[in-house]
Scaffold this active site. Structure first.
Site, PDB file in Angstrom:
ATOM      1  N   MET A 232     -25.459  21.849 -49.587  1.00 41.54           N
ATOM      2  CA  MET A 232     -26.605  22.688 -49.940  1.00 41.54           C
ATOM      3  C   MET A 232     -26.430  24.062 -49.301  1.00 41.54           C
ATOM      4  O   MET A 232     -26.725  24.279 -48.132  1.00 41.54           O
ATOM      5  CB  MET A 232     -27.902  22.017 -49.506  1.00 41.54           C
ATOM      6  CG  MET A 232     -28.195  20.761 -50.297  1.00 41.54           C
ATOM      7  SD  MET A 232     -29.885  20.210 -50.093  1.00 41.54           S
ATOM      8  CE  MET A 232     -29.948  18.894 -51.318  1.00 41.54           C
ATOM      9  N   ASP A 233     -25.942  24.968 -50.113  1.00 38.97           N
ATOM     10  CA  ASP A 233     -25.559  26.295 -49.638  1.00 38.97           C
ATOM     11  C   ASP A 233     -26.784  27.124 -49.260  1.00 38.97           C
ATOM     12  O   ASP A 233     -27.755  27.213 -50.029  1.00 38.97           O
ATOM     13  CB  ASP A 233     -24.769  27.007 -50.742  1.00 38.97           C
ATOM     14  CG  ASP A 233     -24.399  28.416 -50.377  1.00 38.97           C
ATOM     15  OD1 ASP A 233     -23.647  28.598 -49.405  1.00 38.97           O
ATOM     16  OD2 ASP A 233     -24.887  29.351 -51.040  1.00 38.97           O
ATOM     17  N   ALA A 234     -26.728  27.728 -48.061  1.00 38.34           N
ATOM     18  CA  ALA A 234     -27.760  28.681 -47.610  1.00 38.34           C
ATOM     19  C   ALA A 234     -29.170  28.124 -47.741  1.00 38.34           C
ATOM     20  O   ALA A 234     -30.123  28.866 -47.978  1.00 38.34           O
ATOM     21  CB  ALA A 234     -27.635  30.000 -48.378  1.00 38.34           C
TER      22      ALA A 234
END
Length: 575
Positions: A232-234
């Site tokens: 889960m990016d950023a």
């Protein structure tokens, strides 16, 4: 008795969307995921990993072959060179994109034609545990959704977060120096859109539950194509409220719980990993109560370990390790030293003081590194990350500059990473000991490109076969170390770990298998001078037979004093 899935989901949604019909929203989410309300729950606190797990991090096109789609070339490289070394592969965003090497996604449900197809992705997923990015905070300004936003059409008209003139953004935590708000002309006038990372990466509006529904459908598609690990990016920036820091808000944590619940009910052996490049204590909150991330990136490890090896002093690394809570069963750390991004400096907050951090920055600059900055709430620019290839980062010491211990220092760093509690992850350019790529920086105009080289498979195979090159030496020694690690139950990601106190030049810790049938003492000389270890001081049990796994040599005198060469390691095992 376990609460029905729909009821559990509705309770989580109420914390995020109190003004909405959360019963209907829960039903819609289950439908988007293809789940029934009575879908059985997977076991809790279940470890989905063991000591055999090792991740590779790579771009789809890091390895190329003329006339072949890069995803097929990657599969060829994995099968020929790494089949016995890695269990999982993280392919960085392989979707159509407009900037940031993939992290400005234009279409979440398509594979970039230049890289290959979903069939190529699925071929990798059949033989390796596939990790893919869920670029969930923002989307490309050139995406169809954002074009619809401009035209005031669905889907997309209300999918992006808008600010109003006069909104209080003074407390917003920023990872960049670019403007937070970007004016956009739409068919009904100018709008101010929120851009945490860049003007081309427009933040999505999760206050609109339809955006959540879209992502549920996206996640289902990824699962059906073989994705088993979601990065889960950023994600820390997901929920925005003017007047707040807009990071780590409670709604963000609740939405991670929602997505985790949906993912694990669809595919019980799937994992969620949160990418939160923030100070250590903040990072740990993403475990929740073993109901958010299965794993968190151990972001403090890269800067602390590099600082240790270039200063020859492990005080801060040891202090940090003693403060780290053992991960609950069903959760673990993802350990890495290098990645496609730089060496983050925010994770050193509270661990290194300003002078020590600046000394690290200066040392990395002297080894050819570059520095990226972020803008603080008071308008100051502070170093955010160091952009440098790990091979160059470990080319010398802070006091002496570059020296002839680079290879040993580089291997020592990975020997430590492989032994620590958690799952080890190797960035492909660390596994290959790639140098700073200044030509790529010049070509792209982005500092992070210094560590994002692309190589031709034939040339790569040739250089790796050459044991006289540092690339070949590193690659084959790291594969040997990985093979040793994978055979030790005491290196299970959740095996017991205690820090040893051996002075400032020796970094050591003890691991014990969950069944208590193996003890491992891991001792590392992190300095460029020989160091002595009194075996009597580390409490080797006299009735056991001990062996250094790294050399295969038995330990016959448990009272002996052993001299470790610069950057030499011991893995002392009683089995």
């Amino acid at each position: 008795m376990t609460q029905p899935l729909a009821s559990r989901l509705e309770a989580m949604l109420q914390a995020v969307y109190p003004a909405h019909d959360c019963d209907a929203l829960a039903e819609s989410l289950l439908a988007a995921m293809g789940l029934a309300q009575n879908t059985p729950s997977p076991p809790t606190h279940q470890n989905l990993w063991d000591q055999r797990d090792v991740f590779l991090i790579t771009y789809a096109d890091s390895v190329q072959r003329e006339g072949e789609k890069p995803l097929r070339t990657l599969k060829r490289f994995l099968d020929d060179c790494l089949r016995d070394s890695v269990s999982a592969v993280h392919i960085l965003p392989f979707f159509p994109y407009s900037s940031d090497d993939g992290f400005a996604v234009m279409d979440y449900l398509a594979v970039n034609e230049a890289h290959g197809s979903w069939a190529d992705v699925e071929a990798i997923a059949r033989d390796y545990r596939l990790m893919a990015d869920l670029v969930i905070n923002h989307m490309s300004a050139r995406s169809r959704w954002f074009e619809n936003f401009r035209k005031r059409l669905d889907p997309g008209r209300d999918y992006f977060f808008e600010a109003r003139p006069g909104d209080d953004i003074s407390r917003v935590v920023r990872p960049r120096t670019s403007p937070l708000l970007s004016p956009v002309q739409t068919d009904d006038g100018e709008r101010l859109v929120w851009c945490t990372f860049s003007e081309d990466q427009v933040d999505l509006n999760f206050a609109n539950p339809r955006v959540l529904l879209e992502f549920a459908a996206i996640i289902r598609q990824y699962l059906e194509h073989g994705v088993r690990v979601f990065r889960m990016d950023a994600v820390a920036f997901l929920w925005k409220e003017p007047g707040t820091t807009c990071i780590h808000l409670q709604q963000t944590h609740e939405l991670i719980k929602v997505l985790r619940l949906l993912i694990e009910h669809h595919t019980p052996d799937a994992m969620v990993i949160t990418e939160t490049n923030v100070p250590n204590r903040e990072n740990l909150t993403y475990f929740g109560n073993a109901n958010e991330a299965h794993a968190v990136y151990n972001f403090s490890l890269p800067p602390l370990l590099i600082n240790t090896l270039v200063t020859g002093n492990c005080r801060h690394l040891k202090t940090w390790l003693m403060s780290m809570p053992p991960a609950q069963m069903g959760t673990t750390y993802l350990n890495f030293i290098a990645s496609h991004d730089g060496i983050g400096l925010r994770p050193t907050d509270g661990l290194l003081d300003d002078e020590e951090r600046q000394r690290l920055v200066n040392t990395m600059e002297s080894f050819g590194g570059k520095v990226s900055y972020r803008r603080t709430a008071d308008g100051r620019d502070q170093p955010y990350e160091i952009n440098i290839a790990l091979w160059n980062a470990l080319s010398g010491t802070a006091s002496g500059g570059a020296d002839h211990w680079q290879l040993q220092r580089f291997l020592c760093a990975h020997t430590i990473m492989l032994a620590l509690e958690g799952i080890p992850a190797f960035y492909i350019h660390s596994l290959l000991a790639t140098e700073n790529d200044y030509s790529r920086v010049e070509h792209t105009g982005r500092l992070r490109s210094i560590n994002r080289s692309q190589c031709q498979l034939a040339e790569l195979e040739q250089v790796l076969a050459d044991r006289s090159s540092h690339h070949g030496q590193v690659f084959h020694e790291l594969k040997r170390l990985i093979a040793i690690r994978r055979a030790q139950p005491a290196f299970h990601p959740n095996a017991t770990q205690f820090t040893l106190h051996l002075g400032l030049q020796l970094f050591g810790f003890w691991r014990q298998s969950t069944r208590r049938d193996q003890s491992l003492f891991c001792i590392h000389n992190i300095s460029c001078e020989p160091q002595q270890v009194a075996l009597g001081d580390i409490n080797l049990i006299g009735t056991d037979e001990w062996t250094d796994l790294l050399t295969g040599q038995p330990v016959t005198d448990l009272t002996a004093t052993v001299t470790l060469k610069p950057y030499q390691s011991l893995w002392l095992s009683n089995r």
